[in-house]
Motif scaffolding. Structure first.
Motif, PDB file in Angstrom:
ATOM      1  N   PHE A  10      48.954  34.858  39.686  1.00 30.39           N
ATOM      2  CA  PHE A  10      50.271  35.458  39.955  1.00 30.39           C
ATOM      3  C   PHE A  10      50.883  35.941  38.631  1.00 30.39           C
ATOM      4  CE2 PHE A  10      49.535  31.716  42.683  1.00 30.39           C
ATOM      5  CZ  PHE A  10      49.394  32.332  43.916  1.00 30.39           C
ATOM      6  N   ALA A  11      50.136  36.751  37.934  1.00 32.83           N
ATOM      7  CA  ALA A  11      50.454  37.072  36.542  1.00 32.83           C
ATOM      8  C   ALA A  11      51.647  37.992  36.366  1.00 32.83           C
ATOM      9  CB  ALA A  11      49.224  37.689  35.872  1.00 32.83           C
ATOM     10  N   GLY A  12      52.085  38.683  37.429  1.00 26.40           N
ATOM     11  CA  GLY A  12      53.240  39.562  37.301  1.00 26.40           C
ATOM     12  C   GLY A  12      53.032  40.626  36.237  1.00 26.40           C
ATOM     13  N   PRO A  13      54.110  41.075  35.607  1.00 24.25           N
ATOM     14  CA  PRO A  13      53.993  42.140  34.600  1.00 24.25           C
ATOM     15  C   PRO A  13      53.480  41.650  33.252  1.00 24.25           C
ATOM     16  CG  PRO A  13      56.268  41.469  34.775  1.00 24.25           C
ATOM     17  CD  PRO A  13      55.522  40.721  35.855  1.00 24.25           C
ATOM     18  N   GLY A  14      53.297  40.325  33.112  1.00 21.49           N
ATOM     19  CA  GLY A  14      52.646  39.862  31.894  1.00 21.49           C
ATOM     20  C   GLY A  14      53.417  38.940  30.986  1.00 21.49           C
ATOM     21  N   GLY A  15      54.410  38.215  31.497  1.00 25.25           N
ATOM     22  CA  GLY A  15      55.180  37.327  30.630  1.00 25.25           C
ATOM     23  C   GLY A  15      54.325  36.312  29.891  1.00 25.25           C
ATOM     24  N   LEU A  16      53.483  35.582  30.626  1.00 22.90           N
ATOM     25  CA  LEU A  16      52.628  34.580  29.990  1.00 22.90           C
ATOM     26  C   LEU A  16      51.512  35.255  29.207  1.00 22.90           C
ATOM     27  CD1 LEU A  16      52.435  31.407  29.958  1.00 22.90           C
ATOM     28  CD2 LEU A  16      50.510  31.707  31.511  1.00 22.90           C
ATOM     29  N   ASP A  17      51.049  36.385  29.697  1.00 22.66           N
ATOM     30  CA  ASP A  17      49.946  37.085  29.044  1.00 22.66           C
ATOM     31  C   ASP A  17      50.361  37.600  27.666  1.00 22.66           C
ATOM     32  OD1 ASP A  17      49.983  37.243  31.985  1.00 22.66           O
ATOM     33  OD2 ASP A  17      47.986  38.117  31.755  1.00 22.66           O
ATOM     34  N   VAL A  18      51.589  38.106  27.563  1.00 20.11           N
ATOM     35  CA  VAL A  18      52.106  38.557  26.278  1.00 20.11           C
ATOM     36  C   VAL A  18      52.133  37.391  25.299  1.00 20.11           C
ATOM     37  CG1 VAL A  18      54.180  39.379  25.080  1.00 20.11           C
ATOM     38  CG2 VAL A  18      53.440  40.486  27.200  1.00 20.11           C
ATOM     39  N   ALA A  19      52.582  36.232  25.781  1.00 23.83           N
ATOM     40  CA  ALA A  19      52.627  35.037  24.931  1.00 23.83           C
ATOM     41  C   ALA A  19      51.227  34.612  24.509  1.00 23.83           C
ATOM     42  CB  ALA A  19      53.327  33.905  25.670  1.00 23.83           C
ATOM     43  N   GLN A  49      43.306  43.052  40.241  1.00 24.36           N
ATOM     44  CA  GLN A  49      44.318  43.260  41.261  1.00 24.36           C
ATOM     45  C   GLN A  49      43.822  42.724  42.601  1.00 24.36           C
ATOM     46  OE1 GLN A  49      45.734  47.267  41.729  1.00 24.36           O
ATOM     47  NE2 GLN A  49      47.347  46.671  43.160  1.00 24.36           N
ATOM     48  N   GLY A  50      44.662  41.920  43.235  1.00 24.18           N
ATOM     49  CA  GLY A  50      44.302  41.385  44.531  1.00 24.18           C
ATOM     50  C   GLY A  50      45.055  40.112  44.832  1.00 24.18           C
ATOM     51  N   ASP A  51      44.758  39.527  45.980  1.00 24.45           N
ATOM     52  CA  ASP A  51      45.375  38.294  46.456  1.00 24.45           C
ATOM     53  C   ASP A  51      44.668  37.104  45.810  1.00 24.45           C
ATOM     54  OD1 ASP A  51      46.213  36.057  47.986  1.00 24.45           O
ATOM     55  OD2 ASP A  51      46.518  37.312  49.761  1.00 24.45           O
ATOM     56  N   VAL A  52      45.428  36.249  45.166  1.00 25.42           N
ATOM     57  CA  VAL A  52      44.845  35.070  44.503  1.00 25.42           C
ATOM     58  C   VAL A  52      43.979  34.270  45.465  1.00 25.42           C
ATOM     59  CG1 VAL A  52      45.434  32.824  43.503  1.00 25.42           C
ATOM     60  CG2 VAL A  52      46.612  34.872  42.715  1.00 25.42           C
ATOM     61  N   ARG A  53      44.361  34.254  46.736  1.00 25.10           N
ATOM     62  CA  ARG A  53      43.617  33.484  47.739  1.00 25.10           C
ATOM     63  C   ARG A  53      42.212  34.025  47.966  1.00 25.10           C
ATOM     64  NH1 ARG A  53      48.521  33.688  52.029  1.00 25.10           N
ATOM     65  NH2 ARG A  53      48.440  35.837  51.219  1.00 25.10           N
ATOM     66  N   ASP A  54      41.960  35.256  47.542  1.00 25.22           N
ATOM     67  CA  ASP A  54      40.631  35.858  47.706  1.00 25.22           C
ATOM     68  C   ASP A  54      39.731  35.621  46.505  1.00 25.22           C
ATOM     69  OD1 ASP A  54      41.401  36.854  50.182  1.00 25.22           O
ATOM     70  OD2 ASP A  54      42.065  38.781  49.355  1.00 25.22           O
ATOM     71  N   PRO A 121      47.100  27.059  42.667  1.00 21.58           N
ATOM     72  CA  PRO A 121      46.546  26.498  41.423  1.00 21.58           C
ATOM     73  C   PRO A 121      45.796  25.177  41.657  1.00 21.58           C
ATOM     74  CG  PRO A 121      48.768  27.298  41.061  1.00 21.58           C
ATOM     75  CD  PRO A 121      48.536  27.341  42.540  1.00 21.58           C
ATOM     76  N   LEU A 122      46.272  24.370  42.609  1.00 18.83           N
ATOM     77  CA  LEU A 122      45.577  23.118  42.902  1.00 18.83           C
ATOM     78  C   LEU A 122      44.214  23.398  43.526  1.00 18.83           C
ATOM     79  CD1 LEU A 122      45.607  20.036  42.939  1.00 18.83           C
ATOM     80  CD2 LEU A 122      46.721  20.154  45.188  1.00 18.83           C
ATOM     81  N   ARG A 123      44.163  24.387  44.412  1.00 16.32           N
ATOM     82  CA  ARG A 123      42.864  24.747  45.003  1.00 16.32           C
ATOM     83  C   ARG A 123      41.875  25.126  43.917  1.00 16.32           C
ATOM     84  NH1 ARG A 123      40.100  29.333  46.423  1.00 16.32           N
ATOM     85  NH2 ARG A 123      41.827  30.755  45.919  1.00 16.32           N
ATOM     86  N   TRP A 124      42.337  25.932  42.958  1.00 16.96           N
ATOM     87  CA  TRP A 124      41.469  26.336  41.855  1.00 16.96           C
ATOM     88  C   TRP A 124      41.026  25.141  41.023  1.00 16.96           C
ATOM     89  CZ3 TRP A 124      40.637  31.455  39.425  1.00 16.96           C
ATOM     90  CH2 TRP A 124      40.923  32.509  40.296  1.00 16.96           C
ATOM     91  N   ALA A 125      41.954  24.259  40.709  1.00 18.05           N
ATOM     92  CA  ALA A 125      41.624  23.089  39.880  1.00 18.05           C
ATOM     93  C   ALA A 125      40.630  22.181  40.586  1.00 18.05           C
ATOM     94  CB  ALA A 125      42.894  22.333  39.529  1.00 18.05           C
TER      95      ALA A 125
END
Length: 332
Positions: A10-19, A49-54, A121-125
């Protein structure tokens, strides 16, 4: 140790990515929204690009850090409230998932399908753990109402062998963000001790002066320090105070901004004599979120993109505390 790669859900426009990029990390964000993806492309951020669930961990075998900020609309006070009403149910899903249950069919029955995204995120972990390729670190953020969910996550992650800092609500102005915004943060480490960042700036309190408070911390940052306008001004919030829609909150340019949301343009901006001034532009809203002044906002609904993002300066503080810079991590 090789430099870690981060996958940001759910990265959005990049707040965490910029950091993360500022700290020297390679990060790939997963984002569904086309407008946010347009901004990410313009900012040269790696994107799926896509649904995290996929997606799942197998798609990103090199990623050693899992990060994410699930959609908050059903949990935020300004949203539908469906997530807050389903909080106990969501925590129950956390425990069931930890036992290996597939809860997807039950998640589909929630009043708002976005509520269930907080469990991704829990599913991924869990999947990475089952695949015997667990993430070295996990960093998650959400609105304060999600804190009980992060607390339930913590119990599960500890059982998986992680060190997990007790989730807390951090105040953005305590990390140099010229805005009062609260975020519930979870940090976990597979090796080493997990920890949250320590405040660098003072907590903002109404009617308190900048030089008041802990002398070992820097003063909070006012709007006037980051936004260049010819005169002092006052912001009149679109939201009422104490549940009274007529009691609009007010802050001067010598104070931090209210929480930046997608409706920031509804906040009136006036001179101290009451004269109407131009309302905040999209670039100004981005600056209040600590994005670079020249950040290449693209697509539509730019104010919404900005409001949904984690302030990069807060993201940097959290990542620095969680895993350090890329050079520090590689040398550990």
């Amino acid at each position: 140790m090789p430099r870690p790669e981060i996958v940001d859900l759910f990265a959005g426009p990049g707040g965490l990515d910029v950091a993360a990029r500022d700290l020297g990390y390679e990060v790939t964000g997963i984002e569904f929204d086309q407008d946010a993806c347009d901004t990410r492309t313009a900012a040269k951020l790696l994107t799926e690009q896509g649904d995290v669930r996929d997606f799942g961990p197998d798609k990103f075998p090199g990623a050693t850090v899992l990060a994410g900020g699930p959609p908050c609309q059903t949990f935020t006070v300004a949203g539908s409230g469906a997530g807050r009403r389903a909080l106990d149910e969501v925590i129950g899903f956390v425990r069931r998932m930890a036992q290996g249950e597939d809860v997807r069919s039950d998640l589909a029955l929630l009043d708002d399908e976005r509520t269930g995204l907080v469990l991704e995120p829990l599913r991924w972990a869990l999947q990475a753990h089952r695949d015997e390729r667990p993430y070295e670190a996990i960093v998650l953020e959400q609105v304060p109402a999600v804190l009980p969910v992060w607390q339930a996550y913590r119990e599960v992650l500890i059982d998986m062998g992680y060190s997990v800092a007790r989730p807390e609500i951090l105040h953005t102005e305590q990390f140099g963000v010229p805005q009062t915004r609260r975020r519930a943060i979870l940090v976990a480490r597979l090796h080493g001790k997990a920890k949250l960042p320590k405040p660098t700036h003072r907590l903002y309190r109404k009617d308190a002066l900048r030089d008041q408070g802990d002398p070992e911390l820097m003063p909070w940052v006012p709007m006037s320090e980051v936004i260049s306008r010819p005169t002092r001004f006052e912001v009149i919030s679109n939201y009422g105070t104490g549940g009274d829609p007529k009691a609009r909150g007010r802050r001067t340019s010598d104070q931090p901004a209210f929480t930046v949301t997608g409706k920031i343009s509804r906040n009136r901006v006036v001179a101290l004599d009451g004269t109407e001034l131009p309302r905040f532009s999209d670039p100004e809203a981005g600056i209040l979120q600590t994005f670079p002044a020249d950040y290449p906002w693209s697509g539509r609904a730019i104010a919404q993109q900005i409001g949904n993002a984690i302030p990069p300066l807060l993201g940097r503080a959290v990542l620095k505390a969680a895993i350090g810079s890329a050079d520090e991590y590689a040398g550990s």
